[in-house]
Motif scaffolding. Structure first.
Motif, PDB file in Angstrom:
ATOM      1  N   MET A  56       2.226-111.883   6.697  1.00  0.00           N
ATOM      2  CA  MET A  56       1.624-111.377   7.924  1.00  0.00           C
ATOM      3  C   MET A  56       0.657-112.423   8.484  1.00  0.00           C
ATOM      4  SD  MET A  56       3.001-108.304   7.759  1.00  0.00           S
ATOM      5  CE  MET A  56       2.128-107.355   8.998  1.00  0.00           C
ATOM      6  N   TYR A  57       0.313-112.268   9.764  1.00  0.00           N
ATOM      7  CA  TYR A  57      -0.685-113.134  10.384  1.00  0.00           C
ATOM      8  C   TYR A  57      -2.044-112.433  10.324  1.00  0.00           C
ATOM      9  CZ  TYR A  57       3.519-115.446  12.081  1.00  0.00           C
ATOM     10  OH  TYR A  57       4.730-116.078  12.155  1.00  0.00           O
ATOM     11  N   PRO A  58      -3.071-113.112   9.822  1.00  0.00           N
ATOM     12  CA  PRO A  58      -4.332-112.437   9.523  1.00  0.00           C
ATOM     13  C   PRO A  58      -5.315-112.293  10.677  1.00  0.00           C
ATOM     14  CG  PRO A  58      -4.421-114.684   8.728  1.00  0.00           C
ATOM     15  CD  PRO A  58      -3.033-114.477   9.262  1.00  0.00           C
ATOM     16  N   ALA A  59      -5.227-113.170  11.678  1.00  0.00           N
ATOM     17  CA  ALA A  59      -6.249-113.206  12.743  1.00  0.00           C
ATOM     18  C   ALA A  59      -7.619-113.464  12.106  1.00  0.00           C
ATOM     19  CB  ALA A  59      -6.226-111.931  13.578  1.00  0.00           C
ATOM     20  N   SER A  60      -8.667-112.810  12.605  1.00  0.00           N
ATOM     21  CA  SER A  60     -10.036-113.185  12.223  1.00  0.00           C
ATOM     22  C   SER A  60     -10.479-112.773  10.825  1.00  0.00           C
ATOM     23  CB  SER A  60     -11.031-112.627  13.246  1.00  0.00           C
ATOM     24  OG  SER A  60     -11.048-113.434  14.396  1.00  0.00           O
ATOM     25  N   ILE A  61      -9.677-111.996  10.104  1.00  0.00           N
ATOM     26  CA  ILE A  61     -10.069-111.712   8.712  1.00  0.00           C
ATOM     27  C   ILE A  61      -9.963-112.983   7.862  1.00  0.00           C
ATOM     28  CG2 ILE A  61      -9.571-109.250   8.831  1.00  0.00           C
ATOM     29  CD1 ILE A  61      -6.920-109.765   7.423  1.00  0.00           C
ATOM     30  N   GLU A 162       1.975-120.382  13.467  1.00  0.00           N
ATOM     31  CA  GLU A 162       3.075-119.888  12.630  1.00  0.00           C
ATOM     32  C   GLU A 162       2.890-120.233  11.157  1.00  0.00           C
ATOM     33  OE1 GLU A 162       6.858-121.094  14.075  1.00  0.00           O
ATOM     34  OE2 GLU A 162       6.817-119.737  15.804  1.00  0.00           O
ATOM     35  N   ASN A 163       2.168-121.304  10.882  1.00  0.00           N
ATOM     36  CA  ASN A 163       1.944-121.720   9.495  1.00  0.00           C
ATOM     37  C   ASN A 163       0.659-121.159   8.904  1.00  0.00           C
ATOM     38  OD1 ASN A 163       4.303-123.357   9.266  1.00  0.00           O
ATOM     39  ND2 ASN A 163       3.296-124.865  10.587  1.00  0.00           N
ATOM     40  N   HIS A 164       0.028-120.261   9.642  1.00  0.00           N
ATOM     41  CA  HIS A 164      -1.216-119.634   9.191  1.00  0.00           C
ATOM     42  C   HIS A 164      -0.893-118.176   8.857  1.00  0.00           C
ATOM     43  CE1 HIS A 164      -5.682-119.493   9.030  1.00  0.00           C
ATOM     44  NE2 HIS A 164      -5.495-118.210   9.363  1.00  0.00           N
TER      45      HIS A 164
END
Length: 387
Positions: A56-61, A162-164
Motif C-alpha cells: 500500500m501507499y502510506p502517505a504522511s504516516i 510508485e517506489n514508496h
C-alpha cells in the motif's frame, strides 16, 4: 401459575440470550478500508487483520519512521538551517522560511503534529545531506532495527511515488518500535502545541482526530494523497492493554476514523490478558526441554483458548482456534546431563546390580545347602530308629 410461567420463561430466555451476546460482542469487526490491522502494542500479537501484508501507499504516516530515526540517531537540541528546497515542497507545511534556524526537536514536533512536509525535508537534509541518502537511511533502519520486510521508502514525508510503499503490518511494527521511545510517545500524543516561527505564529493541532474523539487514545498520525487514500495510525491504552491500529486506503477520513474506533472497541472488549510464567518447563515433540527466562504476556480472545507448541529449536508458538500462529517467543534450552556423567551413573548402577546378584547367589547357595544337610540328617535319623 401465570406469573410463575412468565418468570420461568424470562429465566430461560436470559440463559439462551447470554451466549449469543458473548459471540456477538467478540465477532470480528467489519472494515470498509482496503487494509487494516490491530496489534497488541506490548507483544506485537496480531488481534485482527485485513489484507495487512498487501503493498500500500502510506502517505504522511511515513513521518512516523522519519521521526523515530531523528529522535534516536540525532541530537534534538541541534540547530537546523532550513534550505530553499525544504520551503518549496508541496502539501502541508509549517511555513518554514529559507535560512531559518530552528531546533531539530521543533521540526519533529511540526512534522508529527501538523504533518509539515517542509519540516520532514529539513530533518532529512540535516541528518544525511539530501533526501536520497536519508531514504537509504530509512530503508536500512527498517530492516536492521525494526525487521520490516515489505516496505521501501524514497522520501521522508510520504508524497506519492510508485517506489514508496509499505504494508499495514509493517506500519504497525514501525509504530510499536517507535512507541518504546518516551520522547516519541510524548510528541505522538501531543494534541496542541504553540508554534512561533519566522513564517507562522499559531497553535498546532494534531491532525489525527482520534486524539479528541476516543478516551483511551495515546497518539496518532494521519495521511492522505490521492493514490494512497486516507491512512491512519493510532495508539491507545486501557488499563494494562496497549493497542495499535493501522488503517490504509480508506475512501474518506470518516471511514478511517470509524474503522479505527471499531478496532479499538473490539480489542478492548474481546480479549483477556494472560501470562506464561518463568517457572514452567516446556517440551518439544521430540522431548527436548526448554524454559522461559521472562514472563510472557499475551491476549486470549474470550470464548477461545490459545494453544502452545514448541519447535525442536526452542520456538514457542501460540496458536488460535484456527491453528494460526498469533505470537512467537524464543525459549532457552535446558541442557541434559553430560554423557560422561550419565554413562558413569549407568556403570555404577550395573556394578551395584552385579553386587546384589552375587550376594543373592551366595545366600541361595548357603540356604539350599542347609536344607540339603537338614533333609539328609532327618533321613538318617529315621533309618536309625527303624533299625
Amino acid at each position: 401459575m401465570h406469573r410463575l410461567g412468565l418468570w420461568f420463561l424470562s429465566v430461560v430466555l436470559a440463559f439462551v440470550a447470554f451466549p449469543f451476546q458473548e459471540v456477538f460482542a467478540s465477532s470480528d469487526p467489519e472494515m470498509e478500508s482496503e487494509s487494516a490491522i490491530l496489534i497488541d502494542g506490548t507483544t506485537g500479537q496480531v488481534l485482527f487483520e485485513k489484507k495487512s501484508r498487501n503493498k500500500m501507499y502510506p502517505a504522511s504516516i511515513t513521518k512516523i519512521l522519519t521521526a523515530i530515526i531523528a529522535i534516536e540517531e540525532a541530537d534534538l537540541s541541534e540547530t537546523v538551517t532550513v534550505s530553499k528546497k525544504a520551503t518549496e515542497v508541496e502539501g502541508t507545511t509549517v511555513y518554514l522560511m529559507e535560512n531559518e534556524e530552528i531546533k531539530l526537536q521543533r521540526l519533529v514536533q511540526g512534522m508529527l503534529i501538523n504533518s509539515g512536509n517542509d519540516a520532514a525535508i529539513a530533518i532529512a537534509e540535516h541528518m544525511d545531506g539530501n533526501v536520497g541518502r536519508f531514504a537509504d537511511h530509512m530503508n536500512r533502519f527498517l530492516k536492521k532495527k525494526i525487521g520490516a520486510k515489505d516496505s521501501h521508502f524514497v522520501n521522508p514525508h510520504g508524497l506519492f511515488d510508485e517506489n514508496h510503499y509499505t504494508t499495514a503490518y509493517d506500519m504497525a511494527l514501525i509504530t510499536r518500535y517507535a512507541m518504546k521511545n518516551k520522547t516519541f510517545g510524548e510528541i505522538f500524543g501531543t494534541k496542541e502545541l504553540k508554534w512561533k516561527g519566522e513564517g507562522w505564529d499559531t497553535i498546532l493541532k494534531n491532525h489525527n482526530l482520534m486524539l479528541h474523539r476516543y478516551d483511551f487514545v495515546t497518539g496518532g498520525k494521519n495521511g492522505y494523497v490521492d493514490k494512497a487514500g486516507h491512512t491512519l495510525v493510532t495508539t491507545a491504552k486501557k488499563g494494562k492493554t496497549e493497542l495499535i491500529a493501522v488503517i490504509m486506503n480508506a475512501k474518506s477520513s470518516r471511514i478511517a476514523y470509524k474503522d479505527t474506533t471499531k478496532l479499538f472497541d473490539f480489542g478492548f472488549s474481546s480479549f483477556n490478558k494472560k501470562q506464561l510464567t518463568t517457572g514452567g518447563e516446556f517440551y518439544s515433540d521430540t522431548g527436548q526441554k526448554f524454559k522461559l527466562t521472562e514472563t510472557l504476556f499475551y491476549l486470549e480472545r474470550k470464548g477461545e483458548e490459545i494453544r502452545t507448541r514448541i519447535t525442536n529449536d526452542g520456538l514457542l508458538l501460540l496458536k488460535d482456534k484456527n491453528n494460526k500462529v498469533v505470537l512467537k517467543k524464543s525459549l532457552t534450552a535446558i541442557k541434559p546431563e553430560k554423557k560422561e556423567e550419565a554413562l558413569a551413573s549407568d556403570y555404577e548402577r550395573k556394578d551395584a546390580n552385579k553386587g546384589d546378584e552375587k550376594n543373592f547367589s551366595y545366600f541361595w547357595l548357603i540356604f539350599t545347602s542347609f536344607i540339603a544337610f537338614l533333609t539328609l540328617g532327618i533321613i538318617r535319623w529315621n533309618r536309625s530308629r527303624a533299625s
